[in-house]
Design a protein around this motif. Structure first.
Motif, mmCIF file in Angstrom:
data_model
loop_
_atom_site.group_PDB
_atom_site.id
_atom_site.type_symbol
_atom_site.label_atom_id
_atom_site.label_comp_id
_atom_site.label_asym_id
_atom_site.label_seq_id
_atom_site.Cartn_x
_atom_site.Cartn_y
_atom_site.Cartn_z
ATOM 1 N N PRO A 77 0.730 -1.376 -0.081
ATOM 2 C CA PRO A 77 -0.078 0.011 0.181
ATOM 3 C C PRO A 77 0.986 1.183 0.017
ATOM 4 N N TYR A 78 0.279 2.259 -0.511
ATOM 5 C CA TYR A 78 1.173 3.446 -0.939
ATOM 6 C C TYR A 78 0.764 4.264 0.679
ATOM 7 N N VAL A 79 1.914 4.718 1.139
ATOM 8 C CA VAL A 79 1.760 5.704 2.285
ATOM 9 C C VAL A 79 2.620 7.011 1.792
ATOM 10 N N ALA A 80 2.018 8.185 2.148
ATOM 11 C CA ALA A 80 2.659 9.417 1.738
ATOM 12 C C ALA A 80 3.967 9.310 2.690
ATOM 13 N N GLN A 81 5.018 9.861 2.342
ATOM 14 C CA GLN A 81 6.209 9.823 2.877
ATOM 15 C C GLN A 81 6.614 11.107 3.467
ATOM 16 N N ASP A 82 5.946 12.206 2.995
ATOM 17 C CA ASP A 82 6.378 13.518 3.427
ATOM 18 C C ASP A 82 5.651 13.883 4.550
ATOM 19 N N ASP A 99 -9.571 6.218 6.039
ATOM 20 C CA ASP A 99 -8.751 6.779 4.838
ATOM 21 C C ASP A 99 -7.420 7.422 5.216
ATOM 22 N N ARG A 100 -6.952 7.034 6.654
ATOM 23 C CA ARG A 100 -5.503 7.578 6.791
ATOM 24 C C ARG A 100 -4.476 6.737 6.413
ATOM 25 N N ASP A 101 -3.423 7.331 6.105
ATOM 26 C CA ASP A 101 -2.059 6.516 5.379
ATOM 27 C C ASP A 101 -1.411 5.350 6.702
ATOM 28 N N VAL A 102 -1.649 5.963 7.933
ATOM 29 C CA VAL A 102 -0.919 5.265 8.941
ATOM 30 C C VAL A 102 -2.043 5.231 10.132
ATOM 31 N N VAL A 109 9.788 -3.640 16.576
ATOM 32 C CA VAL A 109 8.715 -3.896 15.488
ATOM 33 C C VAL A 109 9.006 -5.394 14.584
ATOM 34 N N SER A 110 7.804 -5.828 14.150
ATOM 35 C CA SER A 110 7.989 -6.864 13.243
ATOM 36 C C SER A 110 6.684 -6.746 12.357
ATOM 37 N N GLY A 111 7.317 -7.469 11.362
ATOM 38 C CA GLY A 111 6.139 -7.333 9.923
ATOM 39 C C GLY A 111 7.034 -7.213 8.658
ATOM 40 N N SER A 112 6.257 -6.605 7.636
ATOM 41 C CA SER A 112 6.941 -6.267 6.482
ATOM 42 C C SER A 112 8.084 -5.419 6.511
ATOM 43 N N ARG A 113 9.454 -5.706 5.982
ATOM 44 C CA ARG A 113 10.375 -4.720 6.215
ATOM 45 C C ARG A 113 10.107 -3.654 5.173
ATOM 46 N N GLY A 114 9.347 -3.434 4.255
ATOM 47 C CA GLY A 114 9.212 -2.577 3.252
ATOM 48 C C GLY A 114 7.910 -1.489 4.262
ATOM 49 N N ALA A 115 7.168 -2.080 4.975
ATOM 50 C CA ALA A 115 6.180 -1.192 5.632
ATOM 51 C C ALA A 115 7.055 -0.526 6.855
ATOM 52 N N PHE A 116 7.814 -1.574 7.387
ATOM 53 C CA PHE A 116 8.610 -0.697 8.607
ATOM 54 C C PHE A 116 9.516 0.613 7.793
ATOM 55 N N ASP A 117 10.067 0.353 6.926
ATOM 56 C CA ASP A 117 11.078 1.491 6.213
ATOM 57 C C ASP A 117 10.046 2.622 6.099
ATOM 58 N N GLN A 118 8.694 2.159 5.746
ATOM 59 C CA GLN A 118 8.065 3.456 5.427
ATOM 60 C C GLN A 118 7.549 4.290 6.659
ATOM 61 N N VAL A 119 7.206 3.675 7.812
ATOM 62 C CA VAL A 119 6.752 4.348 9.035
ATOM 63 C C VAL A 119 7.768 4.292 9.888
ATOM 64 N N GLU A 120 9.237 4.015 9.765
ATOM 65 C CA GLU A 120 10.152 4.296 10.877
ATOM 66 C C GLU A 120 10.254 5.819 11.231
ATOM 67 N N PRO A 121 10.176 6.715 10.222
ATOM 68 C CA PRO A 121 10.279 8.063 10.554
ATOM 69 C C PRO A 121 9.357 8.498 11.597
ATOM 70 N N LEU A 122 8.245 7.933 11.555
ATOM 71 C CA LEU A 122 7.098 8.213 12.655
ATOM 72 C C LEU A 122 7.338 7.503 13.919
ATOM 73 N N LEU A 123 7.669 6.385 13.795
ATOM 74 C CA LEU A 123 8.233 5.425 15.094
ATOM 75 C C LEU A 123 9.288 6.145 15.785
#
Length: 315
Positions: A2-7, A63-66, A144-158
């Motif tokens: 799924p697409y997650v807005a990065q900025d 409808d939220r990204d995360v 954190v565990s799960g998809s590495r790609g999803a983790f990389d997307q949300v790591e800045p928030l974490l």
């Protein structure tokens, strides 16, 4: 994926208890767009003063990204995700990623992960170590565990939630990491109680002994943090004995399943059970020192001495 807005991802937060409130507030302080839901709406409304939108149903966050979830138990997580009006039940939208920071059974986590995948939503298990004071000091840690790609997307928030975020693997392994952490927490606290009572019965004040220990190579952020409770017998709960027993049960169950002997954990579990049997159910689990003292033939008195807990708030 799924697409997650990065900025500037649009964030949803479910569960604004003592921990969830503080963590959602950190995201707001960082300038993020955050909408929040709590079963008791009044507990979420103070976040509106900090810029959050407060919604009436978890599905209103679909409808939220995360979307972060931090609730009390497995049935609560099921209710806010896949139950009626859950965040994963909208026919029109689904979050890109759900990040769950609740203390949760592996079975429930697996079930919700599968349901999320049906909606095209990644699911990350992200249990935390800390409490509101630890959050205020900027020292919360997250596994954190799960998809590495999803983790990389949300790591800045974490990373905004505390000082340490560790990706530990696929699936539900973060749940095991948290249980192992809490078993160690209990063992260390029991050991700290034993040596502190030994010093006290030998004529050394608890404040003096712990000051020495904390300044030695054996001291740690944790031993310093627990020292005020052990010195002044203030057992205002951060984590209760029954909650600790639950985590020991889970840890010893995992040990049996994986065939890992844990004699120290097993002995500590019995001491925790004894403390609960003696009535220590509402206090902080640092009250283990009271049972250690009773078994040693002494009665502790609060020293009423200022003790630095090592958790100065972040600037």
């Amino acid at each position: 994926m799924p697409y997650v807005a990065q900025d500037r991802p649009r964030i949803g937060w479910i569960g604004t208890g003592r921990m969830g409130f503080q963590l959602a507030a950190r995201l707001l302080e960082a300038g993020h767009d955050v909408a929040v839901y709590n079963r008791t709406r009044a507990k979420a409304e103070p976040l509106a003063e900090r810029g959050a939108a407060v919604v009436d149903r978890p599905v209103d966050l679909a409808d939220r990204d995360v979307v972060f979830t931090m609730v009390s138990a497995s049935p609560d997580l099921e209710a806010v995700t896949t139950g009626p009006s859950g965040v994963l039940t909208s026919p029109d939208a689904a979050p890109g990623v759900v990040v769950d920071s609740s203390t949760m059974s592996t079975q429930t986590s697996e079930s919700i992960r599968k349901e999320a995948a049906k909606r095209g939503t990644d699911f990350l298990a992200a249990p935390v170590s800390g409490n509101p004071k630890v959050i205020a000091a900027g020292k919360l840690t997250v596994a954190v565990s799960g998809s590495r790609g999803a983790f990389d997307q949300v790591e800045p928030l974490l990373a905004l939630l505390g000082r340490g975020v560790t990706y530990v693997g696929e699936g539900e392994v973060a749940r095991l990491v948290k249980i192992a952490h809490n078993v160690f927490l209990g063992i260390v606290t029991q050991s700290l109680a034993e040596i502190t009572v030994l010093a006290e019965k030998g004529g050394v004040s608890r404040s003096a002994f712990l000051a020495f220990l904390n300044d030695s190579v054996m001291g740690s952020l944790y031993t310093r943090y627990k020292s005020p409770a052990l010195v002044n017998l203030d057992f205002t709960p951060t984590f209760t004995m029954p909650l600790l027993r639950k985590d020991f049960d889970l840890g010893l169950s995992a040990a049996r399943e994986l065939e890992v002997p844990m004699p120290l954990a097993a002995a500590t579990a019995q001491l925790i059970a004894g403390a609960i049997g003696a009535g220590h159910v509402e206090e902080d689990f640092a009250a283990l020192i009271l049972e250690q003292a009773r078994n040693s033939g002494i009665t502790l008195q609060a020293q009423n001495t200022p003790v630095d807990d090592g958790l100065s708030p972040r600037s």
